[in-house]
Design a protein around this motif. Structure first.
Motif, PDB file in Angstrom:
ATOM      1  N   PRO A   1      34.604  35.980  89.152  1.00 63.13           N
ATOM      2  CA  PRO A   1      36.024  36.295  89.381  1.00 63.13           C
ATOM      3  C   PRO A   1      36.618  35.520  90.555  1.00 63.13           C
ATOM      4  O   PRO A   1      37.805  35.202  90.550  1.00 63.13           O
ATOM      5  CB  PRO A   1      36.018  37.804  89.670  1.00 63.13           C
ATOM      6  N   ASN A   2      35.822  35.243  91.564  1.00 61.10           N
ATOM      7  CA  ASN A   2      36.288  34.554  92.758  1.00 61.10           C
ATOM      8  C   ASN A   2      36.252  33.044  92.526  1.00 61.10           C
ATOM      9  O   ASN A   2      35.192  32.452  92.338  1.00 61.10           O
ATOM     10  CB  ASN A   2      35.408  34.933  93.954  1.00 61.10           C
ATOM     11  N   THR A   3      37.422  32.395  92.543  1.00 63.71           N
ATOM     12  CA  THR A   3      37.493  30.967  92.233  1.00 63.71           C
ATOM     13  C   THR A   3      36.812  30.110  93.295  1.00 63.71           C
ATOM     14  O   THR A   3      36.284  29.039  92.982  1.00 63.71           O
ATOM     15  CB  THR A   3      38.951  30.530  92.073  1.00 63.71           C
ATOM     16  N   GLN A   4      36.836  30.559  94.551  1.00 66.63           N
ATOM     17  CA  GLN A   4      36.189  29.787  95.609  1.00 66.63           C
ATOM     18  C   GLN A   4      34.672  29.783  95.420  1.00 66.63           C
ATOM     19  O   GLN A   4      34.022  28.745  95.589  1.00 66.63           O
ATOM     20  CB  GLN A   4      36.541  30.360  96.982  1.00 66.63           C
ATOM     21  N   TYR A   5      34.119  30.950  95.052  1.00 67.18           N
ATOM     22  CA  TYR A   5      32.688  31.008  94.752  1.00 67.18           C
ATOM     23  C   TYR A   5      32.367  30.123  93.544  1.00 67.18           C
ATOM     24  O   TYR A   5      31.329  29.447  93.507  1.00 67.18           O
ATOM     25  CB  TYR A   5      32.262  32.441  94.460  1.00 67.18           C
ATOM     26  N   ALA A   6      33.248  30.151  92.563  1.00 67.18           N
ATOM     27  CA  ALA A   6      33.040  29.328  91.376  1.00 67.18           C
ATOM     28  C   ALA A   6      33.062  27.841  91.729  1.00 67.18           C
ATOM     29  O   ALA A   6      32.263  27.050  91.211  1.00 67.18           O
ATOM     30  CB  ALA A   6      34.105  29.638  90.325  1.00 67.18           C
ATOM     31  N   LEU A   7      33.969  27.460  92.637  1.00 67.50           N
ATOM     32  CA  LEU A   7      34.048  26.055  93.054  1.00 67.50           C
ATOM     33  C   LEU A   7      32.751  25.603  93.715  1.00 67.50           C
ATOM     34  O   LEU A   7      32.212  24.543  93.390  1.00 67.50           O
ATOM     35  CB  LEU A   7      35.223  25.865  94.012  1.00 67.50           C
ATOM     36  N   TRP A   8      32.235  26.414  94.635  1.00 65.11           N
ATOM     37  CA  TRP A   8      30.995  26.042  95.312  1.00 65.11           C
ATOM     38  C   TRP A   8      29.827  26.000  94.331  1.00 65.11           C
ATOM     39  O   TRP A   8      28.931  25.147  94.454  1.00 65.11           O
ATOM     40  CB  TRP A   8      30.707  27.029  96.454  1.00 65.11           C
ATOM     41  N   THR A   9      29.850  26.891  93.359  1.00 65.10           N
ATOM     42  CA  THR A   9      28.797  26.871  92.342  1.00 65.10           C
ATOM     43  C   THR A   9      28.847  25.586  91.529  1.00 65.10           C
ATOM     44  O   THR A   9      27.811  24.981  91.222  1.00 65.10           O
ATOM     45  CB  THR A   9      28.937  28.090  91.410  1.00 65.10           C
ATOM     46  N   ILE A  10      30.046  25.145  91.194  1.00 66.64           N
ATOM     47  CA  ILE A  10      30.206  23.891  90.443  1.00 66.64           C
ATOM     48  C   ILE A  10      29.714  22.701  91.256  1.00 66.64           C
ATOM     49  O   ILE A  10      28.983  21.835  90.748  1.00 66.64           O
ATOM     50  CB  ILE A  10      31.684  23.698  90.037  1.00 66.64           C
ATOM     51  N   LEU A  11      30.099  22.643  92.532  1.00 66.82           N
ATOM     52  CA  LEU A  11      29.697  21.512  93.373  1.00 66.82           C
ATOM     53  C   LEU A  11      28.180  21.462  93.553  1.00 66.82           C
ATOM     54  O   LEU A  11      27.565  20.392  93.472  1.00 66.82           O
ATOM     55  CB  LEU A  11      30.397  21.604  94.733  1.00 66.82           C
ATOM     56  N   VAL A  12      27.572  22.625  93.798  1.00 66.40           N
ATOM     57  CA  VAL A  12      26.115  22.670  93.938  1.00 66.40           C
ATOM     58  C   VAL A  12      25.449  22.277  92.615  1.00 66.40           C
ATOM     59  O   VAL A  12      24.421  21.581  92.603  1.00 66.40           O
ATOM     60  CB  VAL A  12      25.657  24.071  94.389  1.00 66.40           C
ATOM     61  N   SER A  13      26.047  22.684  91.501  1.00 68.14           N
ATOM     62  CA  SER A  13      25.483  22.332  90.194  1.00 68.14           C
ATOM     63  C   SER A  13      25.536  20.830  89.957  1.00 68.14           C
ATOM     64  O   SER A  13      24.598  20.247  89.389  1.00 68.14           O
ATOM     65  CB  SER A  13      26.235  23.069  89.081  1.00 68.14           C
TER      66      SER A  13
ATOM     67  N   GLN B   1      34.152  21.160  81.931  1.00 64.65           N
ATOM     68  CA  GLN B   1      35.050  22.249  81.547  1.00 64.65           C
ATOM     69  C   GLN B   1      35.430  23.105  82.757  1.00 64.65           C
ATOM     70  O   GLN B   1      36.611  23.429  82.962  1.00 64.65           O
ATOM     71  CB  GLN B   1      34.380  23.133  80.497  1.00 64.65           C
ATOM     72  N   CYS B   2      34.415  23.467  83.549  1.00 67.74           N
ATOM     73  CA  CYS B   2      34.665  24.313  84.723  1.00 67.74           C
ATOM     74  C   CYS B   2      35.525  23.584  85.752  1.00 67.74           C
ATOM     75  O   CYS B   2      36.416  24.181  86.360  1.00 67.74           O
ATOM     76  CB  CYS B   2      33.348  24.739  85.355  1.00 67.74           C
ATOM     77  N   ALA B   3      35.242  22.299  85.959  1.00 67.92           N
ATOM     78  CA  ALA B   3      36.033  21.527  86.917  1.00 67.92           C
ATOM     79  C   ALA B   3      37.495  21.445  86.481  1.00 67.92           C
ATOM     80  O   ALA B   3      38.415  21.555  87.302  1.00 67.92           O
ATOM     81  CB  ALA B   3      35.442  20.123  87.060  1.00 67.92           C
ATOM     82  N   GLN B   4      37.715  21.282  85.187  1.00 71.65           N
ATOM     83  CA  GLN B   4      39.079  21.214  84.674  1.00 71.65           C
ATOM     84  C   GLN B   4      39.836  22.515  84.910  1.00 71.65           C
ATOM     85  O   GLN B   4      41.044  22.505  85.180  1.00 71.65           O
ATOM     86  CB  GLN B   4      39.041  20.892  83.180  1.00 71.65           C
ATOM     87  N   ALA B   5      39.129  23.635  84.878  1.00 74.74           N
ATOM     88  CA  ALA B   5      39.779  24.939  85.069  1.00 74.74           C
ATOM     89  C   ALA B   5      39.877  25.333  86.540  1.00 74.74           C
ATOM     90  O   ALA B   5      40.900  25.891  86.977  1.00 74.74           O
ATOM     91  CB  ALA B   5      38.998  26.011  84.293  1.00 74.74           C
ATOM     92  N   ILE B   6      38.834  25.031  87.338  1.00 80.74           N
ATOM     93  CA  ILE B   6      38.752  25.546  88.701  1.00 80.74           C
ATOM     94  C   ILE B   6      39.406  24.623  89.721  1.00 80.74           C
ATOM     95  O   ILE B   6      40.022  25.101  90.693  1.00 80.74           O
ATOM     96  CB  ILE B   6      37.276  25.795  89.082  1.00 80.74           C
ATOM     97  N   PHE B   7      39.308  23.315  89.547  1.00 81.49           N
ATOM     98  CA  PHE B   7      39.841  22.396  90.550  1.00 81.49           C
ATOM     99  C   PHE B   7      41.334  22.613  90.821  1.00 81.49           C
ATOM    100  O   PHE B   7      41.750  22.674  91.985  1.00 81.49           O
ATOM    101  CB  PHE B   7      39.585  20.947  90.119  1.00 81.49           C
ATOM    102  N   PRO B   8      42.182  22.742  89.781  1.00 83.40           N
ATOM    103  CA  PRO B   8      43.607  22.990  90.075  1.00 83.40           C
ATOM    104  C   PRO B   8      43.855  24.320  90.780  1.00 83.40           C
ATOM    105  O   PRO B   8      44.746  24.424  91.638  1.00 83.40           O
ATOM    106  CB  PRO B   8      44.259  22.969  88.688  1.00 83.40           C
ATOM    107  N   GLN B   9      43.077  25.357  90.452  1.00 80.33           N
ATOM    108  CA  GLN B   9      43.271  26.667  91.076  1.00 80.33           C
ATOM    109  C   GLN B   9      42.896  26.661  92.546  1.00 80.33           C
ATOM    110  O   GLN B   9      43.475  27.413  93.342  1.00 80.33           O
ATOM    111  CB  GLN B   9      42.432  27.718  90.348  1.00 80.33           C
ATOM    112  N   THR B  10      41.932  25.829  92.929  1.00 78.08           N
ATOM    113  CA  THR B  10      41.475  25.783  94.319  1.00 78.08           C
ATOM    114  C   THR B  10      42.035  24.572  95.063  1.00 78.08           C
ATOM    115  O   THR B  10      41.646  24.330  96.207  1.00 78.08           O
ATOM    116  CB  THR B  10      39.938  25.738  94.357  1.00 78.08           C
ATOM    117  N   HIS B  11      42.927  23.811  94.397  1.00 79.15           N
ATOM    118  CA  HIS B  11      43.547  22.618  95.005  1.00 79.15           C
ATOM    119  C   HIS B  11      42.490  21.632  95.491  1.00 79.15           C
ATOM    120  O   HIS B  11      42.571  21.094  96.600  1.00 79.15           O
ATOM    121  CB  HIS B  11      44.472  23.021  96.155  1.00 79.15           C
TER     122      HIS B  11
END
Length: 362
Positions: free
Chosen positions: A156-168, A223-233
């Motif tokens: 649910p938390n976009t910032q956590y999702a962003l860090w998860t994507i970067l680590v992945s 897919q995740c980057a396309q959804a999360i990057f705009p939300q977290t700027h």
């Protein structure tokens, strides 16, 4: 790993039904039981016989199978995201995230430490003795990267999702290039020293693992980057779609390269005709399973039925292989002839040492 990928394939099958969903749930529960049982047995083995761990970790082949632990755990994490998150509430994504963080740490430790131990310990390693099991500790990072994308989708938390994507992405960058380098060495070994013995011929399918899972992870992370990057700027506005497009291109290239290894492996099996059943037959399931997952994901991204149909055929083949190998494994367990620990040949038994000393004294 093999049981887990079957549950994932049946859950994500392009041509699906509610009855397949419940079969996937049952196999998922079976996978959890098998994983926990394996962990308990392994823990008891090394607690009761601590000297076994030392000879196992320095064995050039058996130590590589430590990589199956984090990869088996990722199949459970993925199914938690697919099955449990929609049903059990908001705490489940964070539970899956915690498991994934632990899994990612173990994956990195496995991927870097075991190859180093192979370099640093013991005598000379001959190219002719190399097998594709060298890929097992390395692929852990590739599998962890694709699992991170699945976890990021449900956080649910976009910032956590962003860090998860970067680590992945970091995990993907560790695993895929290193796996490709090992595959070059393995191709040289096959060219110079010919096909491996029939007892380990199934290992020819293992290169499909990093290629299939690497492609699947590249698409899911895009897919995740396309959804999360705009939300977290994050980065520029067009960065998300760019990551998505590049991810698909990389996945298509890796999938195409996987076709080469699928041919090599299938031709090797056809040439061998008959070969003995052993625990290594599980090498059929997971590599083919992740290649099928990548094929199905390509079908979901493209307006084409080709990949959907091919992914379904491959998935059903994996299910059939899983049933066949499971039956053979049960027979081997009952007879007691299936399990073998090659590293125990290097174990020095105290009684034997005493006998040797007594003989010398005499």
């Amino acid at each position: 790993m093999g049981t887990g990928i079957v549950s994932i394939l049946l859950h994500n099958l392009p041509y699906n039904g509610i009855w397949l969903y419940w079969i996937s749930v049952v196999i998922f529960a079976l996978n959890v039981v098998l994983f926990v049982t394996g962990c308990v047995i392994s823990a008891l083995r090394y607690i009761l016989y601590p000297e076994v761990f030392g000879v196992m970790i320095t064995h050039s082949v058996q130590s590589m199978f430590i990589g199956t632990f984090p990869m088996g755990l990722t199949t459970i994490i993925n199914m938690i995201c697919f099955v449990c998150v929609p049903v059990w509430g908001e705490w489940v994504p964070y539970f899956a995230w915690g498991l994934w963080i632990f899994d990612a740490a173990v994956s990195v430790l496995t991927a870097v430490s075991l190859p180093f131990l192979l370099m640093a310990h013991g005598g000379e390693t001959h190219l002719s003795s190399m097998t594709a099991v060298w890929l097992l500790p390395i692929v852990t990072c590739v599998v962890g990267a694709s699992s991170g994308a699945i976890v990021a989708e449900v956080l649910p938390n976009t910032q956590y999702a962003l860090w998860t994507i970067l680590v992945s992405y970091i995990l993907w960058g560790i695993g895929v290039p290193l796996a490709l380098m090992v595959m070059v060495i393995y191709l040289q070994r096959l060219t110079l020293h010919k096909l491996p013995p029939k007892a380990v011929i199934v290992s020819m399918f293992l290169p499909l693992g990093p290629l299939g899972q690497g492609g699947y992870g590249a698409m899911k992370l895009g897919q995740c980057a396309q959804a999360i990057f705009p939300q977290t700027h994050t980065l520029e506005q067009a960065s998300g779609p760019m990551f998505y497009t590049i991810g698909f291109l990389v996945a298509l290239i890796l999938w195409s390269f996987g076709l080469v290894w699928l041919f090599f492996a299938s031709a090797s099996i056809a040439r061998s005709r008959t070969f003995p059943f052993n625990i290594g037959w599980w090498g059929f399931t997971f590599p083919l399973g992740v290649f099928a997952s990548s094929t199905c994901q390509l079908g979901s991204e493209l307006p084409s039925r080709f990949f959907d149909v091919l992914g379904t055929i491959l998935s059903l083949c994996v299910v059939g292989l899983w049933i066949m190998v499971s039956i053979g494994t049960l027979k081997g367990v009952v007879s007691g002839k299936l399990f073998l620990a090659p590293c125990l040949a290097d174990l020095r038994v105290p009684e034997d040492d005493k006998n040797k000393d007594g003989g010398k004294a005499a």
